[in-house]
Scaffold this motif. Structure first.
Motif, PDB file in Angstrom:
ATOM      1  N   SER A  44       0.838  -1.193   0.000  1.00 13.11           N
ATOM      2  CA  SER A  44       0.000   0.000   0.000  1.00 13.11           C
ATOM      3  C   SER A  44       0.875   1.247   0.000  1.00 13.11           C
ATOM      4  O   SER A  44       2.055   1.192   0.360  1.00 13.11           O
ATOM      5  CB  SER A  44      -0.885   0.041   1.264  1.00 13.11           C
ATOM      6  N   ALA A  45       0.278   2.357  -0.399  1.00 11.46           N
ATOM      7  CA  ALA A  45       0.906   3.650  -0.144  1.00 11.46           C
ATOM      8  C   ALA A  45       0.635   3.952   1.322  1.00 11.46           C
ATOM      9  O   ALA A  45      -0.495   4.300   1.690  1.00 11.46           O
ATOM     10  CB  ALA A  45       0.337   4.724  -1.052  1.00 11.46           C
ATOM     11  N   ARG A  46       1.626   3.772   2.155  1.00 16.68           N
ATOM     12  CA  ARG A  46       1.451   3.838   3.607  1.00 16.68           C
ATOM     13  C   ARG A  46       1.024   5.239   4.045  1.00 16.68           C
ATOM     14  O   ARG A  46       0.851   6.146   3.225  1.00 16.68           O
ATOM     15  CB  ARG A  46       2.749   3.422   4.296  1.00 16.68           C
ATOM     16  N   ASN A  47       0.900   5.416   5.350  1.00 16.48           N
ATOM     17  CA  ASN A  47       0.429   6.698   5.866  1.00 16.48           C
ATOM     18  C   ASN A  47       1.202   7.856   5.247  1.00 16.48           C
ATOM     19  O   ASN A  47       2.431   7.921   5.344  1.00 16.48           O
ATOM     20  CB  ASN A  47       0.597   6.733   7.388  1.00 16.48           C
ATOM     21  N   LEU A  48       0.486   8.764   4.591  1.00 17.90           N
ATOM     22  CA  LEU A  48       1.124   9.906   3.934  1.00 17.90           C
ATOM     23  C   LEU A  48       1.462  10.945   4.995  1.00 17.90           C
ATOM     24  O   LEU A  48       0.568  11.441   5.698  1.00 17.90           O
ATOM     25  CB  LEU A  48       0.197  10.511   2.875  1.00 17.90           C
ATOM     26  N   THR A  49       2.739  11.266   5.118  1.00 22.72           N
ATOM     27  CA  THR A  49       3.185  12.156   6.181  1.00 22.72           C
ATOM     28  C   THR A  49       3.294  13.594   5.693  1.00 22.72           C
ATOM     29  O   THR A  49       3.495  13.857   4.509  1.00 22.72           O
ATOM     30  CB  THR A  49       4.542  11.709   6.742  1.00 22.72           C
ATOM     31  N   ALA A  50       3.165  14.515   6.635  1.00 26.92           N
ATOM     32  CA  ALA A  50       3.357  15.940   6.375  1.00 26.92           C
ATOM     33  C   ALA A  50       4.032  16.551   7.589  1.00 26.92           C
ATOM     34  O   ALA A  50       4.072  15.951   8.667  1.00 26.92           O
ATOM     35  CB  ALA A  50       2.018  16.631   6.102  1.00 26.92           C
ATOM     36  N   SER A  51       4.563  17.733   7.430  1.00 29.60           N
ATOM     37  CA  SER A  51       5.196  18.423   8.550  1.00 29.60           C
ATOM     38  C   SER A  51       4.180  18.569   9.683  1.00 29.60           C
ATOM     39  O   SER A  51       3.057  19.025   9.451  1.00 29.60           O
ATOM     40  CB  SER A  51       5.693  19.800   8.110  1.00 29.60           C
TER      41      SER A  51
END
Length: 572
Positions: free
Chosen positions: A169-176
């Motif tokens: 999967s496209a794992r948890n999409l992170t952001a600042s």
């Protein structure tokens, strides 16, 4: 009225058929033999076993099996368990009983009331605690098979999900984590992060990728999102006058980061606007789906597609895909020399009370021991966020929690409430930068007890040294490197010693952002029982031999490979 062709199909029906044929191709065989079936160009007989499993049963088609397993209190095993990870449940037996559940929290954001709901789930169905992960989400363990659907229902009631948090999967999409309130950020990219996450979850082709995929959005602010270790990194920059594009805020695109394979993102030279990141990410994912290796999982990550076909090919394929999708834009090639300098990264900005862009407000970075949160602590964080903030909570890749939007007049009050819950906004330079995966205690792949050993190591070092600059220590239980040991100042990866006991390989000198680099092997395997003394000698040598206030990273990077062994030699 729907237009039809002379063959009796509508345009919509033809488009649907063509989409299906893109995935499953039938090639005529010579001599009138049965046609050969392909999955995105790979013959079925060449697929690895995981690809065969996904071909036979798409992970989204497992719900009837979930009903059956739940009714029987039966845990999925083998390739069934591999498929179930796409929905967020992991069979981690015998390391710990039942399933581990991993949430999906796009942009590492959640509400205070949702944190309280997770506490209830952990109490009702789990072990009354959870862990913050190195992708800024939460994990709960010891979920009995009979409770899987109940947990999913409880998550949905709270507006949460565990979908797409594991396997291919496209794992948890992170952001600042400071997106939207960072005083020095260039733009808040969390809306784009959530939009791309939603697109991924609602596109069937993107729910069974050739391999796992990591995507990060960095706002150019004071806390790093550690984008360098992601398959796709969108990093905000401000482009000055004189460039071939109008001056302003854009996103630079880095590709192919996978630190466990000793590779960080490669510069593409390409930029897009912040709003174009969603379709860009979608296009790149589709290129990956259509061309990545489906025969050898060890070479199925984006890095290996770039190695095989080259960066120019991948960018060209992305541009073609953007045209096919009628995205309305193309990526632009702009030299990074036109970028204005990024604001300095505060390596300990995720711990302590710090001002926001609104001078009347602050955020509080709460220190955790290796990401662990009891259910009572989760409820306390939820209450504090609701009562003193705006019901807003952020998680970080450093395995801790931020509570933003706290009026300056209330910071002392929240410090007291945190203390009552056994939490604090204070941490030493060792504790603030220490991260660990779950390790052998709760993962069948783990070769060492990373969290327990990490806590003991941090406390040992705190008793002996006071630092004037942070030293990040990353402990990961196996070469899969969930805790990204190669980008720590000191990286420790689980290993088995000659006598069969748990131990660690030691690497040093890794970093991200301005300090971007892969750590160099130092020694190992070091028995876990000797780890504290070995790392103590390394720190002591650094402090005794450095030049003034030279950082650990600068000190070890200046040492040639032949001299590294001096770091852990016993002092005479």
């Amino acid at each position: 009225m729907t237009k039809t062709t002379g063959r009796g199909f509508s345009d919509e029906q033809i488009a649907c058929l063509m989409s299906a044929l893109t995935k499953l191709e039938l090639t005529a065989a010579p001599g009138g033999e049965a046609p050969t079936e392909h999955v995105y160009g790979t013959p079925l007989e060449d697929l690895c076993k995981e690809e065969i499993a996904k071909y036979k049963l798409h992970p989204l088609d497992m719900w009837d099996r979930l009903e059956r397993w739940t009714a029987r209190n039966e845990i999925a095993t083998g390739l069934d368990q591999f498929l179930l990870r796409h929905l967020g449940f992991f069979n981690v037996e015998p390391a710990s009983p039942g399933y581990m559940i991993r949430l999906r929290l796009p942009a590492c954001q959640m509400r205070g009331d949702q944190m309280q709901a997770i506490a209830d789930i952990a109490d009702t169905y789990g072990p009354s605690h959870a862990h913050v992960t190195t992708r800024g989400n939460l994990q709960i363990r010891e979920i009995a098979p009979r409770n899987v659907l109940k947990v999913m229902d409880a998550l949905a009631s709270a507006g949460l999900s565990c979908q797409g948090s594991g396997a291919d999967s496209a794992r948890n999409l992170t952001a600042s984590p400071t997106a939207g309130f960072d005083p020095v950020e260039l733009i808040d990219l969390s809306p784009q992060t959530r939009r791309l996450s939603n697109l991924i979850l609602n596109k069937r082709e993107l729910r069974a990728l050739p391999r796992k995929f990591n995507i990060s959005f960095d706002n150019g602010g004071s806390i790093s999102a550690v984008s360098d270790s992601n398959d796709i990194a969108f990093q905000v920059v401000k482009i000055a006058d004189g460039a071939p594009v109008a001056p302003g805020v854009y996103c630079r695109i880095g590709l192919g980061g996978i630190s466990g394979h000793r590779d960080l993102t490669r510069e593409t030279g390409m930029i897009c606007t912040p709003d174009q990141t969603v379709m860009t990410g979608f296009a790149m994912l589709m290129v990956f789906v259509e061309h990545a290796n489906r025969t050898n999982r060890k070479r199925a990550r984006l890095k290996y597609l770039l190695d095989a076909k080259g960066m120019d090919w991948f960018i060209d394929a992305t541009q073609t895909k953007l045209k096919e999708m009628e995205a309305g834009f193309q990526l632009l090639l702009v030299n990074a020399a036109h970028d204005l300098p990024r604001p300095a990264v505060n390596r300990q900005g995720h711990i302590g009370v710090h001002p926001q862009s609104d001078p009347a407000l602050n955020y509080a970075g709460v220190a955790l021991e290796m990401g662990r949160l009891s259910s009572d602590q989760m409820r306390a964080l939820g209450r504090i966020a609701s009562r003193h903030g705006r019901n807003d909570i952020r998680l970080t890749v450093w395995q801790n929690v931020l509570i933003p939007h706290i009026p300056t007049t209330q910071t002392e009050q929240i410090e007291r409430e945190l203390a009552e819950a056994g939490l604090s906004t204070n941490a030493t330079a060792f504790a603030a930068g220490a991260v660990a995966c779950t390790g052998k205690t709760a993962c069948k792949l783990g070769l060492a007890h990373t969290k327990e050993d990490g806590i003991a190591l941090v406390r040992h070092l705190e008793d002996r040294f006071t630092l004037d600059s942070p030293i990040n220590i990353h402990l990961t239980g196996c070469p899969n490197s969930c805790a990204q040991h190669y980008i720590g100042d000191i990286g420790l990866v689980g290993a088995t010693t000659a006598d069969g006991t748990p131990g660690y390989q030691v690497v040093i000198g890794g970093g991200s952002d301005y300090d971007k680099g892969i750590g160099r092997p130092l020694c190992g395997p070091v028995p876990a029982t000797e780890l504290n003394s070995v790392i103590e000698r390394i720190i002591a040598t650094y402090l005794n031999c450095r030049d003034g206030t030279e950082t650990f990273l600068s000190f070890v990077r200046a040492m040639p490979d032949t001299a590294l062994s001096k770091l852990f030699q016993p002092s005479s």
